[in-house]
Design a protein around this motif. Structure first.
Motif, PDB file in Angstrom:
ATOM      1  N   ARG A 126      -5.590   8.823  -1.478  1.00 27.80           N
ATOM      2  CA  ARG A 126      -4.426   7.954  -1.289  1.00 27.80           C
ATOM      3  C   ARG A 126      -4.809   6.513  -0.984  1.00 27.80           C
ATOM      4  O   ARG A 126      -4.068   5.579  -1.258  1.00 27.80           O
ATOM      5  N   GLU A 127      -5.989   6.348  -0.379  1.00 27.02           N
ATOM      6  CA  GLU A 127      -6.400   5.001   0.012  1.00 27.02           C
ATOM      7  C   GLU A 127      -6.600   4.090  -1.207  1.00 27.02           C
ATOM      8  O   GLU A 127      -6.693   2.882  -1.060  1.00 27.02           O
ATOM      9  N   LEU A 169       0.864  -1.187   0.000  1.00 29.76           N
ATOM     10  CA  LEU A 169       0.000   0.000   0.000  1.00 29.76           C
ATOM     11  C   LEU A 169       0.897   1.232   0.000  1.00 29.76           C
ATOM     12  O   LEU A 169       0.667   2.204  -0.727  1.00 29.76           O
ATOM     13  N   ARG A 170       1.956   1.201   0.806  1.00 31.47           N
ATOM     14  CA  ARG A 170       2.892   2.335   0.896  1.00 31.47           C
ATOM     15  C   ARG A 170       3.639   2.523  -0.423  1.00 31.47           C
ATOM     16  O   ARG A 170       3.711   3.633  -0.947  1.00 31.47           O
ATOM     17  N   ALA A 227       1.290   3.959  -2.970  1.00 34.15           N
ATOM     18  CA  ALA A 227       0.918   5.354  -2.696  1.00 34.15           C
ATOM     19  C   ALA A 227       2.036   6.290  -3.122  1.00 34.15           C
ATOM     20  O   ALA A 227       1.797   7.359  -3.681  1.00 34.15           O
ATOM     21  N   ILE A 228       3.278   5.864  -2.879  1.00 34.81           N
ATOM     22  CA  ILE A 228       4.421   6.737  -3.175  1.00 34.81           C
ATOM     23  C   ILE A 228       4.728   6.772  -4.671  1.00 34.81           C
ATOM     24  O   ILE A 228       5.121   7.806  -5.201  1.00 34.81           O
TER      25      ILE A 228
END
Lengths: 141, 478
Positions: free
Chosen positions: B266-267, B249-250, B253-254
């Motif tokens: 972002r979710e 997920l991180r 997102a990045i």
């Protein structure tokens, strides 16, 4: 050393649980959000915390830093079998160093539900008009 | 959710036409009453999913849909890599391949009733449940990687269960394309003592009475007979899946912006299927699917051990194992010309529901379609449905997965007290075994939608067809 007066809460989410911490400082808001995370599992005030764990995080921005912080605690909780009841956080820009003190999980503690991970849902880290910092997100359980 | 903002196409089919950045419509399958109980956040989340690159046909909500993170829980969406399609860690969820498997005991309800307390205690003693509980199996990294490659097949090779079980697990018990090398050391460490554990929250192990048969012929094929007893296990990929979800997920997102993906939130973090992050996640997520399949296989072995101590000779053959948090590559017909396309189908809190004749199904279910197992709560029914041919057109062959929460955990704690709930259920003949009364209160039956209404909506909309209704006798709460 005790944490300052609790200033955290849970907020409702359809399937999971929202955690919110507030404080005059950003670091304090992160500490309070961590207490809210622990409170998903057990009453933080019931813990006898002795074992300290060092945690360091770095992220592109403060919101991701909050998620990284909570996820680092979830990881340490799962792998060390500790529940954390006291925190000391230092933040510089988008880097943080922290110590979390915990108590081993055992049958004397009634542990409710396992946090799986902090999410980006309802994620915000904001300084309000009165100067207080509020840090929050939804945690998947 | 306000039904006035939806276009009703039929009794159980509601459309949200594309507006703004939506690439496709959103479609919700539910009765008017279930829609009225859905949070507006479901609408927000499913319309956001409809904006994602490469989405095909529509973004779907099953009748049990509720507010999740990124995708709604009960959300289904398929993406075409040839059209820049994405893969999303939030579209699968942290508990990768969480699912339900149901075993047949061959016992009559009356036989189980006569030894119910003894059986409840044996199950609670044998199957580790709840936060902080650990299994007896410790895997080093080498064994862990073999497990991540082999899934339930690995577990059977280690002596947990029988070869015969594997035909009744999706993917034959082993998800192809798993890449254990894409799984971090942290994820491995989180899992090393968690094999064969139920976990906590809404996970459970339940002994159930077959209370009602609605389709005799299909029930016969599934070996379901009224007034007999089955066992259902609901759990997933434990700490390993959670850590993979967290890490990807991180990463997604990045890196989304660098892939030219504009996220409405972002979710919804995601990556192109054809990208390093996308491929890496796919390999890790498939490894996590194998972890969940191995975990449920080991628990099956433990359940059999517990039953053997109370009912010597009881064999507990597997009826079916479904996963409801996955992204799988499947071929689906889209344009009505009979041609199929290879799509990445995300099901988050949704069950694959292949209809009759699908080549992925075991021989025993070729004529019927696959069992679709819908878990209820510790105080209400669960349901067995069967996949339909129709659902291919309706929802990429998907159906619902459970009752779906109607009340937050936070709110549930204000309404119920765990100890009194356990006593109340005992007075109704349902034995609860738990390590946490607060956990029981958070999971109170009243905090969930009416599972009978959800199953009926799935039936009425054609997503799957009702076969049997199960009611709880014993529930070991995670």
């Amino acid at each position: 050393m005790d944490n300052p007066k609790p200033n955290w809460e849970h907020f409702p989410h359809g399937a999971d649980i929202g955690v919110r911490g507030a404080d005059a400082s950003l670091a304090g808001a992160f500490e309070q959000a961590a207490l809210a995370l622990t409170a998903i599992v057990v009453d933080p005030s019931s813990l006898d915390v002795k074992e300290g764990v060092e945690i360091a995080c770095e992220a592109p921005d403060q919101e991701l830093l909050l998620v990284d912080w909570l996820n680092a605690l979830i990881y340490e909780m799962a792998t060390r079998q500790l529940v954390f009841g006291r925190f000391q956080v230092q933040i510089e820009a988008t880097q943080m160093h922290a110590t979390a003190w915990g108590q081993p999980m055992d049958d004397r503690l009634e542990l409710t539900v396992e946090p799986k991970g902090a999410t980006y849902t309802a994620l915000s880290v904001e300084q309000q008009a009165d100067g207080r910092w509020v840090a929050q997100c939804v945690v998947d359980v | 959710m306000d039904t006035a903002r939806l276009e009703r196409r039929s009794e159980c089919e509601w459309w949200i036409a594309p507006t703004g950045k939506m690439r496709v419509p959103a479609v919700i399958y539910a009765t008017e009453s279930l829609i009225a109980d859905m949070d507006e956040k479901v609408r927000e989340q499913i319309t956001n999913v409809a904006t994602l690159p490469g989405i095909v046909k529509a973004a779907y909500c099953m009748p049990d849909a509720h507010w999740g993170y990124g995708f709604p829980i009960g959300g289904v969406a398929a993406f075409d890599p040839a059209e820049g399609g994405i893969i999303s860690a939030g579209g699968v969820g942290f508990d990768v391949s969480c699912g339900v498997r149901t075993l047949h005991t061959g016992l009559k309800v009356s036989e189980v009733e006569a030894a119910k307390e003894q059986l409840a205690d044996a199950l609670f003693r044998t199957v580790p449940a709840g936060l902080g509980s650990r299994g007896k199996i410790h895997l080093d990294n080498e064994a862990m990687r073999a497990m991540l490659q082999g899934g339930a097949r690995w577990a059977v090779d280690q002596g947990y269960g029988h070869d015969d079980d594997l035909a009744f697990v999706e993917e034959g018990g082993c998800m192809a394309g798993a890449e254990p090398s894409e799984v971090s050391d942290q994820a491995l460490k989180r899992q090393q003592d968690e094999m064969g554990t139920l976990g906590s929250g809404n996970h459970y192990l339940e002994v159930q009475r077959i209370a009602e048969i609605l389709d005799e012929e299909t029930a016969g094929a599934f070996r379901l007979t009224r007034e007999e007893v089955v066992v259902s296990i609901h759990c997933g990929s434990r700490g390993l899946g959670h850590q993979i979800g967290t890490e990807y997920l991180r990463k997604m997102a990045i890196t989304a912006a660098s892939h030219g993906i504009e996220l409405p939130d972002r979710e919804l973090a995601c990556a192109p299927i054809v990208s390093d992050v996308g491929r890496s996640y796919l390999g890790a997520m498939r490894a996590a699917i194998n972890c969940a399949l191995a975990n449920r296989q080991i628990i099956t072995h433990l359940v059999r051990e517990a039953f053997a101590g109370v009912f010597p000779g009881c064999e507990l053959p597997l009826i079916y194992d479904v996963s409801h948090n996955t992204c799988k590559v499947e071929r689906h017909a889209i344009d009505g010309d009979g041609e199929t396309r290879e799509l990445y189908v995300h099901r988050k809190g949704a069950t694959r529901a292949f209809g009759p004749g699908h080549d992925e199904l075991p021989t025993a279910y070729q004529k019927t379609g696959q069992p679709v197992i819908i878990g209820g709560t510790m105080g209400t029914a669960s349901h067995v449905l069967v996949g339909t041919g129709e659902s291919e057109t309706l929802s990429f062959s998907s159906s619902c997965h459970g009752a779906g929460r109607s009340m937050s955990r936070h709110e549930a704690l204000k309404h119920w007290q765990g100890r009194s709930l356990v006593d109340s259920l005992a007075s109704q003949g349902i034995l609860i075994r738990t390590r946490s009364y607060r956990g029981v209160a958070e999971e109170a039956p009243g905090a969930y939608k009416d599972v009978d209404a959800v199953a009926e909506a799935a039936h009425a909309s054609g997503l799957s067809r009702r076969v049997a209704r199960l009611t709880p006798l014993i529930c070991v709460k995670g």
